[in-house]
Design a protein around this motif. Sequence first.
Motif, PDB file in Angstrom:
ATOM      1  N   ILE A  99       0.845  -1.212   0.000  1.00 44.22           N
ATOM      2  CA  ILE A  99       0.000   0.000   0.000  1.00 44.22           C
ATOM      3  C   ILE A  99       0.865   1.241   0.000  1.00 44.22           C
ATOM      4  N   THR A 149       0.020   5.248   0.484  1.00 44.31           N
ATOM      5  CA  THR A 149      -1.080   6.194   0.684  1.00 44.31           C
ATOM      6  C   THR A 149      -0.865   7.433  -0.192  1.00 44.31           C
ATOM      7  N   THR A 177      -5.045   7.776   3.368  1.00 44.89           N
ATOM      8  CA  THR A 177      -4.219   7.617   4.567  1.00 44.89           C
ATOM      9  C   THR A 177      -5.061   7.221   5.775  1.00 44.89           C
ATOM     10  N   GLN A 227      -5.126   3.611   6.251  1.00 45.72           N
ATOM     11  CA  GLN A 227      -3.832   2.907   6.330  1.00 45.72           C
ATOM     12  C   GLN A 227      -3.722   2.094   7.608  1.00 45.72           C
ATOM     13  N   SER A 228      -4.141   2.669   8.756  1.00 50.76           N
ATOM     14  CA  SER A 228      -4.037   1.914  10.017  1.00 50.76           C
ATOM     15  C   SER A 228      -4.950   0.686  10.010  1.00 50.76           C
ATOM     16  N   MET A 245      -3.385  -1.942   8.139  1.00 50.79           N
ATOM     17  CA  MET A 245      -2.232  -2.574   8.789  1.00 50.79           C
ATOM     18  C   MET A 245      -2.700  -3.780   9.613  1.00 50.79           C
ATOM     19  N   ILE A 279       3.881  -1.210   3.627  1.00 53.11           N
ATOM     20  CA  ILE A 279       3.038  -0.005   3.672  1.00 53.11           C
ATOM     21  C   ILE A 279       3.941   1.222   3.596  1.00 53.11           C
ATOM     22  N   GLU A 300       3.598   5.235   3.971  1.00 59.64           N
ATOM     23  CA  GLU A 300       2.710   6.354   4.336  1.00 59.64           C
ATOM     24  C   GLU A 300       3.302   7.647   3.782  1.00 59.64           C
TER      25      GLU A 300
END
Length: 421
Positions: A295, A297, A305, A308-309, A312, A324, A326
């Motif tokens: 990923i 973002t 974004t 994103q968490s 995860m 990932i 960010e």
Amino acid sequence: MVRYRVRGGNALRGTAFIQGAKNAVLPMIGAALLAPKGRTVLRNVPIIEDVRRAVELAEAIGAYVELHESERTLVIDASKVNSPILPAEIARRFRGSVLFTPALLHRLGEAIVEGVGGCNLGSRNLDFHYLGYKRLGAIVDEGETVIHVKASGLTGATLYLDTPSHTGTENLIMAAALAKGTTVIENAALEPEVLDVIDMLTKMGARISGGGTGFITVEGVEELHAVEHTVMPDRLDAGVFAMAAAITGGEVSLVGTGLDLGVVRYKLEQMGVEFHRQGAVLHVGCEGPLRPINIITDTYPGFATDLQSPMMTVAALADGTSYIHERIFDGRFALAGELNKMGANVEVEGSRAVVRGRTPLTGTQVTAHDLRSGIALVLAGLAAEGETQIDSGYLIDRGHAHLAARMRALGADITREISER
Ligand SMILES: CC(=O)N[C@H]1[C@@H](OP(=O)(O)OP(=O)(O)OC[C@H]2O[C@@H](n3ccc(=O)[nH]c3=O)[C@H](O)[C@@H]2O)O[C@H](CO)[C@@H](O)[C@@H]1O
Ligand SMILES: C=C(OP(=O)(O)O)C(=O)O
């Protein structure tokens, strides 16, 4: 203190009702304050803490507001707005407070911003907002904690955003909507929520073109009027419920999504999650093991974004190594340490994280560091063995309405408690 307790192991099944979008309703409340008379009605309002703070802030500056929770409707009468001060004790509790500035500038000629809150994600600058106001003719006095913006009328100008800031675009559109002449905003944000705000402002009488192209033109008008508007669905809330179905091996029908989940759907599909649209309902399910994912973002239409968490957590439950990157915020990996407490294997280096799955997750006491790390821990709890206790749950309530009740309706074992500490 708000605390969520989640006991994992139940597959989520049933219908999830997706709330209205937090990141659309907050600028819409700011927009409603631009109308000097009449009552604005907002429908499909998410009953979240950020909306409650926005109501308090609107009342603090003199607006009359009714929040009808069971009808998910806000009624706003801004005719008596009389104070330019956005008081610290409310404004510092949410990001959306920054979206009240244009209305104060137009209505009272000044805004005194005693603070702006929001998730703690590293640097969250506001220079594009203030430089934009200055180019439109305002005087901006940036003190250490208080920012004073003054203007006796704004005049259109060409503005350029170094990066397409979401609230920056919304604020500059609102500032330009009642400025004299034409404003062009280059490198404007493309997010669907920004387009929904443009729709509402257009109904109010604003003249805005180019939404969704990155180049927005605003022809200033004399006055804006109160309207009724229905807030678009929250694609972040929808993404979270889709992930909850996927990681528990369940099957959930999303009602109220109304829009395509875009890249989030494609990424989840790559991981093995199945989506199937039936008219207005989007079904999500996953039977087999999850595959790992990469990923990056980005601003819309890139991977949001804000998801994103949660992603995860999904990656921690996939068989293999996920990567990932960010790229929007420089401090958005606070989740990693909390997930690792539960047994995940996440390694962070700068703006990149490597998630080595699948490791079994075990419930323990963890802390939400921001809204999305909080909801990501709820997801982890749904898939973990035993009980996960998530502290600082207020941060989750900032952006997800009636979360525990909506998840319980799908079979999750989750409770929300309020304790002294
Ligand atoms: C209430 C709301 O809508 N919040 C959303 C909004 O936040 P927000 O509007 O605050 O986010 P921005 O798009 O402005 O910020 C993105 C990046 O640009 C930088 N930047 C921004 C403005 C500025 O003047 N100078 C500057 O350097 C920020 O430091 C950050 O690194 O968009 C974010 C990015 O999609 C989302 O995570 C938030 O959920
Ligand atoms: C960063 C977020 O929100 P805010 O900008 O309101 O802090 C978010 O919703 O994840």
